[in-house]
Design a protein around this motif. Structure first.
Motif, PDB file in Angstrom:
ATOM      1  N   ARG A  10       0.830  -1.202   0.000  1.00 57.07           N
ATOM      2  CA  ARG A  10       0.000   0.000   0.000  1.00 57.07           C
ATOM      3  C   ARG A  10       0.867   1.255   0.000  1.00 57.07           C
ATOM      4  NH1 ARG A  10      -2.750   0.383   5.245  1.00 57.07           N
ATOM      5  NH2 ARG A  10      -0.881   1.531   5.738  1.00 57.07           N
ATOM      6  N   ASP A  11       1.923   1.294   0.808  1.00 58.78           N
ATOM      7  CA  ASP A  11       2.800   2.472   0.863  1.00 58.78           C
ATOM      8  C   ASP A  11       3.536   2.664  -0.468  1.00 58.78           C
ATOM      9  OD1 ASP A  11       2.004   2.957   3.416  1.00 58.78           O
ATOM     10  OD2 ASP A  11       3.757   2.034   4.374  1.00 58.78           O
ATOM     11  N   ARG A  12       4.017   1.533  -1.030  1.00 61.88           N
ATOM     12  CA  ARG A  12       4.713   1.630  -2.328  1.00 61.88           C
ATOM     13  C   ARG A  12       3.750   2.134  -3.411  1.00 61.88           C
ATOM     14  NH1 ARG A  12       7.638  -3.326  -0.977  1.00 61.88           N
ATOM     15  NH2 ARG A  12       5.770  -4.372  -1.657  1.00 61.88           N
ATOM     16  N   SER A  13       2.570   1.625  -3.434  1.00 66.07           N
ATOM     17  CA  SER A  13       1.611   2.042  -4.447  1.00 66.07           C
ATOM     18  C   SER A  13       1.245   3.521  -4.264  1.00 66.07           C
ATOM     19  CB  SER A  13       0.404   1.126  -4.384  1.00 66.07           C
ATOM     20  OG  SER A  13      -0.757   1.737  -4.049  1.00 66.07           O
ATOM     21  N   ARG A  14       1.138   3.991  -3.035  1.00 70.15           N
ATOM     22  CA  ARG A  14       0.855   5.406  -2.787  1.00 70.15           C
ATOM     23  C   ARG A  14       2.007   6.281  -3.290  1.00 70.15           C
ATOM     24  NH1 ARG A  14      -0.797   6.855   3.068  1.00 70.15           N
ATOM     25  NH2 ARG A  14      -2.729   5.910   2.399  1.00 70.15           N
ATOM     26  N   VAL A  15       3.249   5.893  -3.075  1.00 78.06           N
ATOM     27  CA  VAL A  15       4.424   6.648  -3.524  1.00 78.06           C
ATOM     28  C   VAL A  15       4.472   6.657  -5.052  1.00 78.06           C
ATOM     29  CG1 VAL A  15       6.966   6.605  -3.601  1.00 78.06           C
ATOM     30  CG2 VAL A  15       5.796   6.309  -1.441  1.00 78.06           C
ATOM     31  N   VAL A  16       4.230   5.466  -5.651  1.00 79.39           N
ATOM     32  CA  VAL A  16       4.253   5.388  -7.110  1.00 79.39           C
ATOM     33  C   VAL A  16       3.144   6.262  -7.686  1.00 79.39           C
ATOM     34  CG1 VAL A  16       3.835   3.853  -9.084  1.00 79.39           C
ATOM     35  CG2 VAL A  16       5.345   3.129  -7.251  1.00 79.39           C
ATOM     36  N   LEU A  17       1.952   6.212  -7.106  1.00 72.43           N
ATOM     37  CA  LEU A  17       0.850   7.043  -7.586  1.00 72.43           C
ATOM     38  C   LEU A  17       1.176   8.524  -7.436  1.00 72.43           C
ATOM     39  CD1 LEU A  17      -2.000   7.030  -8.729  1.00 72.43           C
ATOM     40  CD2 LEU A  17      -2.858   6.984  -6.402  1.00 72.43           C
ATOM     41  N   THR A  18       1.794   8.941  -6.350  1.00 69.37           N
ATOM     42  CA  THR A  18       2.184  10.339  -6.142  1.00 69.37           C
ATOM     43  C   THR A  18       3.227  10.759  -7.170  1.00 69.37           C
ATOM     44  OG1 THR A  18       1.739  10.124  -3.766  1.00 69.37           O
ATOM     45  CG2 THR A  18       3.098  11.981  -4.452  1.00 69.37           C
ATOM     46  N   VAL A  19       4.201   9.903  -7.412  1.00 75.28           N
ATOM     47  CA  VAL A  19       5.247  10.216  -8.388  1.00 75.28           C
ATOM     48  C   VAL A  19       4.645  10.316  -9.780  1.00 75.28           C
ATOM     49  CG1 VAL A  19       7.330   9.305  -9.524  1.00 75.28           C
ATOM     50  CG2 VAL A  19       7.168   9.287  -7.046  1.00 75.28           C
ATOM     51  N   LEU A  20       3.780   9.354 -10.124  1.00 72.21           N
ATOM     52  CA  LEU A  20       3.144   9.394 -11.444  1.00 72.21           C
ATOM     53  C   LEU A  20       2.253  10.629 -11.599  1.00 72.21           C
ATOM     54  CD1 LEU A  20       2.212   5.657 -12.102  1.00 72.21           C
ATOM     55  CD2 LEU A  20       3.938   7.034 -13.246  1.00 72.21           C
ATOM     56  N   SER A  21       1.524  10.997 -10.583  1.00 75.12           N
ATOM     57  CA  SER A  21       0.677  12.205 -10.632  1.00 75.12           C
ATOM     58  C   SER A  21       1.529  13.449 -10.814  1.00 75.12           C
ATOM     59  CB  SER A  21      -0.152  12.340  -9.356  1.00 75.12           C
ATOM     60  OG  SER A  21      -1.033  11.270  -9.226  1.00 75.12           O
ATOM     61  N   GLY A  22       2.617  13.534 -10.075  1.00 76.33           N
ATOM     62  CA  GLY A  22       3.525  14.686 -10.194  1.00 76.33           C
ATOM     63  C   GLY A  22       4.156  14.761 -11.576  1.00 76.33           C
ATOM     64  N   THR A  23       4.570  13.591 -12.078  1.00 76.38           N
ATOM     65  CA  THR A  23       5.175  13.548 -13.409  1.00 76.38           C
ATOM     66  C   THR A  23       4.162  13.948 -14.470  1.00 76.38           C
ATOM     67  OG1 THR A  23       6.635  11.757 -12.668  1.00 76.38           O
ATOM     68  CG2 THR A  23       6.418  12.077 -15.036  1.00 76.38           C
ATOM     69  N   LEU A  24       2.957  13.443 -14.336  1.00 75.63           N
ATOM     70  CA  LEU A  24       1.908  13.796 -15.284  1.00 75.63           C
ATOM     71  C   LEU A  24       1.592  15.293 -15.234  1.00 75.63           C
ATOM     72  CD1 LEU A  24      -0.143  12.803 -17.366  1.00 75.63           C
ATOM     73  CD2 LEU A  24      -1.737  12.425 -15.485  1.00 75.63           C
ATOM     74  N   ALA A  25       1.545  15.862 -14.041  1.00 83.21           N
ATOM     75  CA  ALA A  25       1.289  17.312 -13.911  1.00 83.21           C
ATOM     76  C   ALA A  25       2.423  18.115 -14.536  1.00 83.21           C
ATOM     77  CB  ALA A  25       1.112  17.671 -12.440  1.00 83.21           C
ATOM     78  N   ALA A  26       3.674  17.698 -14.271  1.00 85.39           N
ATOM     79  CA  ALA A  26       4.822  18.415 -14.841  1.00 85.39           C
ATOM     80  C   ALA A  26       4.823  18.302 -16.364  1.00 85.39           C
ATOM     81  CB  ALA A  26       6.117  17.864 -14.268  1.00 85.39           C
ATOM     82  N   THR A  28       2.231  17.885 -18.255  1.00 83.80           N
ATOM     83  CA  THR A  28       1.119  18.707 -18.739  1.00 83.80           C
ATOM     84  C   THR A  28       1.534  20.184 -18.800  1.00 83.80           C
ATOM     85  OG1 THR A  28      -0.466  17.150 -17.813  1.00 83.80           O
ATOM     86  CG2 THR A  28      -1.281  19.349 -18.337  1.00 83.80           C
ATOM     87  N   VAL A  29       2.166  20.649 -17.746  1.00 87.24           N
ATOM     88  CA  VAL A  29       2.625  22.052 -17.708  1.00 87.24           C
ATOM     89  C   VAL A  29       3.655  22.283 -18.804  1.00 87.24           C
ATOM     90  CG1 VAL A  29       3.900  23.738 -16.333  1.00 87.24           C
ATOM     91  CG2 VAL A  29       2.072  22.414 -15.283  1.00 87.24           C
ATOM     92  N   ALA A  30       4.613  21.358 -18.957  1.00 90.45           N
ATOM     93  CA  ALA A  30       5.642  21.516 -19.988  1.00 90.45           C
ATOM     94  C   ALA A  30       5.019  21.472 -21.378  1.00 90.45           C
ATOM     95  CB  ALA A  30       6.701  20.425 -19.843  1.00 90.45           C
ATOM     96  N   GLY A  31       4.089  20.560 -21.591  1.00 91.01           N
ATOM     97  CA  GLY A  31       3.424  20.468 -22.892  1.00 91.01           C
ATOM     98  C   GLY A  31       2.629  21.714 -23.208  1.00 91.01           C
ATOM     99  N   THR A  32       1.920  22.225 -22.217  1.00 92.66           N
ATOM    100  CA  THR A  32       1.157  23.465 -22.415  1.00 92.66           C
ATOM    101  C   THR A  32       2.099  24.623 -22.738  1.00 92.66           C
ATOM    102  OG1 THR A  32      -0.527  22.688 -20.871  1.00 92.66           O
ATOM    103  CG2 THR A  32      -0.502  25.048 -21.349  1.00 92.66           C
ATOM    104  N   GLY A  33       3.212  24.700 -22.035  1.00 88.98           N
ATOM    105  CA  GLY A  33       4.199  25.753 -22.298  1.00 88.98           C
ATOM    106  C   GLY A  33       4.774  25.653 -23.698  1.00 88.98           C
ATOM    107  N   MET A  34       5.083  24.422 -24.120  1.00 89.47           N
ATOM    108  CA  MET A  34       5.634  24.228 -25.456  1.00 89.47           C
ATOM    109  C   MET A  34       4.603  24.591 -26.534  1.00 89.47           C
ATOM    110  SD  MET A  34       7.906  20.760 -24.944  1.00 89.47           S
ATOM    111  CE  MET A  34       7.782  20.347 -26.644  1.00 89.47           C
TER     112      MET A  34
END
Length: 154
Positions: A10-26, A28-34
């Motif tokens: 459960r802890d590993r999956s929460r960390v992976v989900l947080t990392v994936l969410s952060g990566t996806l947000a970053a 998205t921001v980079a793609g929008t900027g480009m």
């Protein structure tokens, strides 16, 4: 009831989900900027091309207008006259007494040659000036051609 995931999973999956969410947000921001940068660059390129075309059209219109003005000036010569005050000046000034004809010698003055200076006084400077004004043209020149209408750039 048994848990589907252990606490470690459960802890590993929460960390992976947080990392994936952060990566996806970053991403998205980079793609929008480009995408925004690309759109701005394309807009700037199109605006520069429009401005170049408009400047070329304005320059061509100005050149054509200048040529029309030159042609008009050749067809309609205009003499500009300015009325000025008329002034007549007449002066009688005796600078030096002249000697009688044939009685002058080099280095001698009129009084030493024995001639009468009263008969030989003349006005050596008499100026008479009057200004005349030219008649204006028999017909007024037509007005010059109007400038071209401003370009809309499209």
């Amino acid at each position: 009831m048994r848990a589907l995931l252990s606490t470690g999973q459960r802890d590993r999956s929460r960390v992976v989900l947080t990392v994936l969410s952060g990566t996806l947000a970053a991403a998205t921001v980079a793609g929008t900027g480009m995408a925004t940068a690309y759109a701005a660059q394309e807009t700037a390129t199109k605006n520069a091309e429009k401005a170049r075309v408009k400047a070329a059209a304005d320059a061509a219109a100005a050149k054509a207008h200048h040529q029309a003005l030159v042609k008009w000036a050749k067809d309609n010569p205009v003499v500009v006259t300015k009325q000025r005050k008329k002034k007549t000046v007449i002066k009688h000034v005796t600078i030096a007494a002249a000697s009688a004809p044939g009685s002058s010698t080099v280095g001698s003055s009129p009084s030493s040659s024995g001639s009468s200076s009263s008969s030989s006084s003349s006005s050596s400077s008499s100026s008479s000036s009057s200004t005349t004004t030219k008649k204006p043209a028999s017909r007024p020149a037509p007005p010059p051609p109007p400038p071209p209408p401003p370009s809309t750039g499209s």
